[in-house]
Design a protein around this motif. Structure first.
Motif, mmCIF file in Angstrom:
data_model
loop_
_atom_site.group_PDB
_atom_site.id
_atom_site.type_symbol
_atom_site.label_atom_id
_atom_site.label_comp_id
_atom_site.label_asym_id
_atom_site.label_seq_id
_atom_site.Cartn_x
_atom_site.Cartn_y
_atom_site.Cartn_z
ATOM 1 N N SER A 1 0.844 -1.196 0.000
ATOM 2 C CA SER A 1 0.000 0.000 0.000
ATOM 3 C C SER A 1 0.884 1.253 0.000
ATOM 4 O O SER A 1 2.107 1.179 0.172
ATOM 5 C CB SER A 1 -0.906 0.006 1.231
ATOM 6 N N GLY A 2 0.248 2.397 -0.163
ATOM 7 C CA GLY A 2 0.995 3.654 -0.154
ATOM 8 C C GLY A 2 1.680 3.905 1.178
ATOM 9 O O GLY A 2 2.810 4.383 1.218
ATOM 10 N N TRP A 3 0.982 3.571 2.275
ATOM 11 C CA TRP A 3 1.572 3.758 3.607
ATOM 12 C C TRP A 3 2.753 2.812 3.822
ATOM 13 O O TRP A 3 3.755 3.196 4.418
ATOM 14 C CB TRP A 3 0.512 3.540 4.673
ATOM 15 N N GLN A 4 2.647 1.588 3.349
ATOM 16 C CA GLN A 4 3.758 0.640 3.469
ATOM 17 C C GLN A 4 4.968 1.097 2.662
ATOM 18 O O GLN A 4 6.105 0.945 3.099
ATOM 19 C CB GLN A 4 3.299 -0.748 3.022
ATOM 20 N N PHE B 1 5.699 4.165 2.070
ATOM 21 C CA PHE B 1 6.262 5.313 2.785
ATOM 22 C C PHE B 1 7.092 4.869 3.984
ATOM 23 O O PHE B 1 8.194 5.391 4.210
ATOM 24 C CB PHE B 1 5.123 6.236 3.240
ATOM 25 N N THR B 2 6.571 3.925 4.761
ATOM 26 C CA THR B 2 7.270 3.503 5.981
ATOM 27 C C THR B 2 8.424 2.540 5.715
ATOM 28 O O THR B 2 9.412 2.533 6.466
ATOM 29 C CB THR B 2 6.272 2.844 6.952
#
Length: 296
Positions: free
Chosen positions: A202-205, A207-208
């Motif tokens: 995902s986009g959050w994954q 990013f992190t």
């Protein structure tokens, strides 16, 4: 004269010249003043007379024993807290403007533009914004129905003044931090994101797991600049509030300037400058220790 010299000798002369000239300038305008500042911190001097009285650690004892000197450091906390928010916003806009957003170059320019403005001009500009009776901020708040907030004296209330001043710094320096983050983001290979997309991240994954680890050193750099700026802030409170109301917005650098040029106590001001330098190095060393340990 150089025509008679061998190429190797000419090359050596050029290299030595390029090294020597910057070193001379560095010693003349950086190291020597720093050493002279340290020497003056052990003396009692009014800045005018030729006589300088050696008093040893007397100035340092006064710095640490006078509560009115060290108490101003608590005013710098507002700049540090707002600086953290500033970095979060800068990273957010950097990530946003690193995408294929239409008009992103224009938005980058708009966000970076405040940084190139003169600090004194920015202070005078926001003096009109935060004016209690005719300021644009209170006018907008009144039009939006916040009648109680529209009567607030943003630069005259002790509980608000430091955060108000720090918010001006956020507006001015956020674009600079954004540009640094943006440069770091553009150095990350796009193959990493493409591989993560294939794996269903995902986009959050992304990013992190990809973005943050690859720009960790840049985050550390921006935090370094934020902490240094928070401890050494001077221009905004000096222009807008003169340290008021009731010394509520006075910073340590303002205290140094006042001690030197108003009370003509250059020895004490020099000792305060050395203490500030040591304090900055100490805070940054602690920050470096925790960030490095987390990185390891």
């Amino acid at each position: 004269m150089f025509n008679n010299l061998s190429f190797h000798t000419q090359k050596r002369i050029v290299l030595i010249s390029f090294i020597t000239i910057p070193l001379v300038l560095l010693f003349a305008f950086a190291y020597y003043p720093a050493l002279e500042l340290f020497r003056l911190s052990f003396m009692k001097w009014n800045g005018v007379s030729a006589h300088k009285e050696w008093i040893g650690f007397g100035n340092y004892i006064e710095v640490f024993s006078d509560p009115s000197i060290f108490s101003v450091f608590k005013h710098n906390f507002a700049y540090f807290a707002v600086g953290i928010v500033q970095n979060i916003l800068a990273l957010f806009f950097a990530v946003l403007l690193n995408t294929k957003l239409r008009g992103r170059n224009g938005f980058r320019l708009l966000l970076f533009l405040p940084y190139i403005l003169n600090g004194v001009a920015v202070a005078y500009l926001f003096g009109y914004v935060f004016d209690t009776t005719n300021g644009s901020l209170n006018y907008i708040l009144g039009e939006l129905g916040f009648d109680k907030l529209s009567q607030t004296s943003w630069l005259g209330a002790k509980e608000y003044v430091n955060y108000t001043l720090a918010s001006v710094g956020l507006w001015r320096f956020m674009g600079f931090n954004m540009v640094i983050y943006l440069g770091a983001l553009q150095s990350i290979p796009s193959d990493l994101y493409e591989a993560a997309s294939i794996d269903g991240a995902s986009g959050w994954q992304k990013f992190t797991r990809i973005t943050l680890p690859n720009i960790y050193k840049i985050i550390e750099l921006n935090l370094f600049l934020t902490v240094t700026g928070a401890l050494e802030v001077f221009d905004l409170p000096f222009v807008l509030t003169k340290g008021g109301p009731g010394h509520a917005s006075e910073t340590f650098v303002m205290k140094i300037i006042e001690t030197a040029f108003r009370f003509n106590n250059y020895g004490l001001a020099s000792a305060m400058s050395v203490v500030l330098l040591v304090f900055v190095v100490l805070v940054l060393s602690i920050q470096r220790y925790f960030l490095t340990r987390k990185d390891d």
